[in-house]
Design a protein around this motif. Structure first.
Motif: not given
Length: 182
Positions: A161-171
């Motif tokens: 979940i942290a991986d999805r949330l914290l990388l969302a602005p970069q995707r």
């Protein structure tokens, strides 16, 4: 009919990841401050509640080791020690070791998917908590039992979940274009 493995594009054979935009350093520090504030909440001392700050420090140490490092871990560790009125330096030592090991393993961890990464992060979280509780046990002579391991297991389970949330602005795409496939 499916194609033979040798005729598939390279991206399907090697599990290629999409290209990410560069991360904004202000976003990194904002997420660390928010994670620190979550750790300041009263329920942070209950068993089974993960150390969100440690999870965030591992994440950024793995994904951006040049922008976040052991200094930030030490700084936030001192802040946690002051907040919890504990021995000054126990969290600072634990978070610094956590950041060091995460930076040392960052290339290996990134080869895996979110579940594999969570399995690599679990021992790092366990070592962090073991350092904190060992220092407390050495100075106070008490051991909290083995329920402290639950915090690390829950934090490792939250890694995808942290991986999805914290990388969302970069995707996101740098410029919105309806004809762009990525």
């Amino acid at each position: 009919m499916p194609k033979a493995p040798s005729t598939l594009p390279r991206s399907h054979l090697f599990g290629a990841q999409p290209l990410l935009l560069p991360v904004n350093p202000r976003f990194i520090w904002l997420t660390l401050v928010i994670a620190w504030m979550i750790n300041l909440m009263p329920w942070g001392q209950w068993p089974g509640v993960p150390d969100v700050l440690a999870l965030c420090l591992i994440f950024w140490s793995v994904h951006e080791p040049r922008k976040i490092g052991m200094f930030a871990a030490f700084l936030f560790g001192l802040l946690m020690d002051v907040h919890q009125a504990r021995l000054l330096g126990e969290h600072a030592l634990a978070y610094t070791l956590l950041s060091y090991f995460a930076i040392a393993l960052h290339r290996r961890i990134q080869w895996f998917g979110p579940i594999g990464q969570a399995l690599h992060v679990l021992p790092l979280l366990l070592v962090t908590q073991l350092v904190v509780y060992s220092v407390r046990a050495a100075l106070s002579g008490t051991w909290p039992g083995w329920s402290w391991m639950l915090d690390s297991v829950v934090a490792a389970a939250l890694w995808p979940i942290a991986d999805r949330l914290l990388l969302a602005p970069q995707r996101r795409a740098p410029e919105r274009d309806d004809t762009r496939p990525i």
